[in-house]
Design a protein around this motif. Structure first.
Motif, PDB file in Angstrom:
ATOM      1  N   ASP A   1     -17.178 -40.146  79.792  1.00 33.75           N
ATOM      2  CA  ASP A   1     -17.092 -41.120  80.876  1.00 33.75           C
ATOM      3  C   ASP A   1     -16.120 -40.582  81.915  1.00 33.75           C
TER       4      ASP A   1
ATOM      5  N   PRO B 279     -16.113 -41.340  85.805  1.00 30.09           N
ATOM      6  CA  PRO B 279     -16.706 -41.970  86.988  1.00 30.09           C
ATOM      7  C   PRO B 279     -16.470 -41.208  88.284  1.00 30.09           C
TER       8      PRO B 279
ATOM      9  N   ARG C 189     -20.498 -38.858  74.652  1.00 27.45           N
ATOM     10  CA  ARG C 189     -20.559 -38.877  76.115  1.00 27.45           C
ATOM     11  C   ARG C 189     -19.172 -38.757  76.716  1.00 27.45           C
TER      12      ARG C 189
ATOM     13  N   PRO D 143     -19.745 -36.878  84.754  1.00 28.02           N
ATOM     14  CA  PRO D 143     -20.011 -37.473  83.447  1.00 28.02           C
ATOM     15  C   PRO D 143     -21.276 -36.912  82.817  1.00 28.02           C
TER      16      PRO D 143
END
Length: 202
Positions: free
Chosen positions: A92, A94, A90, A98
């Protein structure tokens, strides 16, 4: 070890790396730009308009790079991390776009790299390596609608039927990425793919 007894996630801090590169590159470009502009003024004063004009063009270009680094600072320095863990991989991000992909959704994943060709002796000493993570879904027709934030990465650059996440001039990322993918996705990991050399990074 994690609370579940498995290996800990591998986390690659993309934001920190990009921030350092922009800080160094922008600072060097800004200093060179100011020095060139000072040289241009001196050349004009000394009655050398041709040399002054050339220095002025160079100064404006390098100063512009430094200014752009300042303008784009907030965007580039935002926190971004690539996480490789038991469930999948994944990004990340913010303040950006994402995404998260489970291993069972992928048919293959690999790391690709392209080294800058050494044209001069100095190039061999500071040769840059462009690094990417390539993800190939098992079923693209189902995968793409389910991961809309990844769409800008679809068939990026040379990839076909897959996604390419560019990590820039980041040779240091290869070892932790390789370790993470060998640990958590050995069944689909295709290793580090060397795409040869390039003159300049594209």
């Amino acid at each position: 070890m994690t609370a579940w007894g498995g290996p800990p996630p591998v986390v690659v801090d993309l934001g920190k790396s990009d921030t350092r590169k922009v800080l160094v590159g922008g600072s060097v470009a800004g200093v060179l730009g100011v020095l060139a502009l000072v040289g241009a003024v001196s050349a004009f004063v000394d009655g050398e308009p041709v040399g002054g004009s050339i220095a002025a063009v160079i100064g404006v270009a390098f100063t512009g790079i430094g200014v752009m680094a300042v303008v784009k600072w907030k965007t580039i320095s935002r926190p971004r991390k690539l996480v490789i863990e038991q469930q999948g991989i994944r990004l990340d991000d913010p303040q950006g776009m994402p995404w998260a992909v489970a291993w069972q959704e992928l048919g293959a994943i690999s790391i690709s790299r392209t080294q800058e060709r050494a044209v001069q002796l100095a190039d061999a000493l500071v040769r840059r390596t462009l690094v990417r993570v390539d993800l190939h879904p098992r079923d693209p027709q189902r995968f793409r609608p389910a991961h809309p934030t990844m769409e800008p990465l679809w068939e990026f650059h040379r990839v076909r039927n897959g996604y390419r996440l560019p990590l820039g001039d980041s040779a240091g990322f290869i070892a932790p990425l390789d370790h993470g993918l060998r640990t958590f996705a050995p069944q689909i990991y295709r290793g580090v793919v060397d795409e040869g050399f390039t003159v300049g990074l594209h």
